[in-house]
Design a protein around this motif. Sequence first.
Motif, short mmCIF file in Angstrom:
data_model
loop_
_atom_site.label_atom_id
_atom_site.label_comp_id
_atom_site.label_asym_id
_atom_site.label_seq_id
_atom_site.Cartn_x
_atom_site.Cartn_y
_atom_site.Cartn_z
N GLY A 165 0.83 -1.21 0.00
CA GLY A 165 0.00 0.00 0.00
C GLY A 165 0.86 1.26 0.00
O GLY A 165 0.37 2.35 -0.30
N HIS A 166 2.14 1.09 0.32
CA HIS A 166 3.04 2.24 0.38
C HIS A 166 4.06 2.21 -0.76
O HIS A 166 5.13 2.81 -0.65
CB HIS A 166 3.70 2.34 1.76
CG HIS A 166 2.66 2.52 2.83
ND1 HIS A 166 2.07 3.74 3.08
CD2 HIS A 166 2.04 1.62 3.63
CE1 HIS A 166 1.15 3.58 4.02
NE2 HIS A 166 1.10 2.31 4.36
N THR A 167 3.70 1.51 -1.82
CA THR A 167 4.51 1.63 -3.03
C THR A 167 4.11 2.92 -3.73
O THR A 167 2.96 3.35 -3.69
CB THR A 167 4.31 0.40 -3.95
OG1 THR A 167 5.41 0.34 -4.85
CG2 THR A 167 3.02 0.46 -4.74
N ARG A 175 0.68 13.46 0.02
CA ARG A 175 1.53 13.03 1.13
C ARG A 175 0.83 11.92 1.92
O ARG A 175 -0.36 11.97 2.18
CB ARG A 175 1.83 14.21 2.06
CG ARG A 175 2.82 13.85 3.15
CD ARG A 175 3.33 15.07 3.90
NE ARG A 175 4.14 14.64 5.03
CZ ARG A 175 5.41 14.28 4.96
NH1 ARG A 175 6.03 14.32 3.79
NH2 ARG A 175 6.06 13.90 6.03
N CYS A 176 1.61 10.92 2.30
CA CYS A 176 1.08 9.77 3.05
C CYS A 176 1.58 9.84 4.49
O CYS A 176 2.64 10.39 4.77
CB CYS A 176 1.57 8.49 2.37
SG CYS A 176 0.92 6.97 3.10
N GLN A 177 0.82 9.23 5.39
CA GLN A 177 1.25 9.27 6.80
C GLN A 177 2.53 8.46 7.05
O GLN A 177 3.15 8.60 8.10
CB GLN A 177 0.13 8.80 7.73
CG GLN A 177 -0.30 7.37 7.49
CD GLN A 177 -1.49 7.01 8.39
OE1 GLN A 177 -1.95 7.81 9.17
NE2 GLN A 177 -1.96 5.78 8.26
N CYS A 178 2.93 7.64 6.08
CA CYS A 178 4.20 6.91 6.24
C CYS A 178 5.39 7.83 5.98
O CYS A 178 6.54 7.45 6.23
CB CYS A 178 4.25 5.72 5.29
SG CYS A 178 4.55 6.15 3.56
N GLY A 179 5.16 9.03 5.45
CA GLY A 179 6.24 9.98 5.19
C GLY A 179 6.55 10.13 3.70
O GLY A 179 7.16 11.10 3.28
N GLY A 182 2.66 10.07 -2.62
CA GLY A 182 2.12 9.34 -3.77
C GLY A 182 2.00 7.84 -3.58
O GLY A 182 2.02 7.08 -4.55
N CYS A 183 1.83 7.39 -2.31
CA CYS A 183 1.64 5.95 -2.07
C CYS A 183 0.31 5.48 -2.66
O CYS A 183 -0.67 6.23 -2.71
CB CYS A 183 1.60 5.66 -0.57
SG CYS A 183 3.17 5.92 0.27
N LEU A 184 0.27 4.20 -3.03
CA LEU A 184 -0.97 3.58 -3.51
C LEU A 184 -2.13 3.85 -2.55
O LEU A 184 -3.25 4.12 -2.99
CB LEU A 184 -0.73 2.07 -3.67
CG LEU A 184 -1.93 1.23 -4.09
CD1 LEU A 184 -2.46 1.67 -5.45
CD2 LEU A 184 -1.55 -0.25 -4.11
#
Length: 319
Positions: A165-167, A175-179, A182-184
């Motif tokens: 999911g974070h590819t 922006r994604c909460q993983c840092g 553009g994550c999936l």
Amino acid sequence: MNKSVVLALDIGGTNIRIALVTEDGIVIDRSQSICRISEGRTAFLTAISSSIDEIRRSAITSGCCIVALGAGVPGLINLSGEIISSVNLKPLDGFDLRTWLESSTGLPSTILNDANAAAVAEQNYGAGRPYRSFLHFTLGTGVGSGLVLDGKLWTGRDGVASEYGHTTVEPEGHRCQCGNHGCLEQYASATAISRIVKEKIGAGAKSLLSGRPIDTLDASDVASAASAGDPLAVECFRVAGRYLGIAIASAVNLLNLEAVIIGGGVAASFDLIEPAIRKELELRAFSLPASRVRVIKGELGDNAGIMGAAASGWKLAAG
Ligand SMILES: [Zn+2]
């Protein structure tokens, strides 16, 4: 005669689900309670303990013998069962939940990431049964994934594999909460679908949803509108399917999978996203692995988490 069961726990950011499950996947008893994580680690552990005590009493009453415990947990879990980090269960960061469960219950215990649990559930009891190698997506608040390769859950060197999911599917994207950007997850989760529809309506696009208070719209509203033929809602699912297809094409080129299984709440709209996935596969992946891979809907729905926890408990019991 005593019936053997495992104690399965599906721990979420809000609820704890607990069940007694036979090796054939029959649920003997189940219940749900609030996990109390917002009150901190001690309150959470007290809530887990009381759920476990209650279902153990029920096991005695129904003549069941609990042989192992399996638990699915959101977050990064290392190979020894320690929670490295969990966005939904922050007070448990760094906590060795597996050892705590084992010592507090006296049962052999195993824990796994919740998205991996969903994959294992479909492998043992659902749509994954005919396949040796598949990728499973849980499309819900986020995008979870679990990879089964040659019959085994692939957890990687440190236990944290398959965070697909974070590819990255948009290098300069949301922006994604993983840092990352553009994550999936930012394009194919239920959260993303509701964000996309709000963006489009906010920009003036017309929809059956246009008259609704924009802040209240969620992915299930978009699904209802799409079912009623609303072109904008249909387009939102096409966008999600397209990004999923981009990511799946890479996975298929890398792994030559037999199947990709779509689970989680968004899978209720599988028919709306599947054509876009298939289109991207045809555009981007080599034709042999693209034509080989089946893109199918999961069978277990909301039960995937608890059934995967049960399957991992049974694997532990089998040694
Ligand atoms: Zn991310």
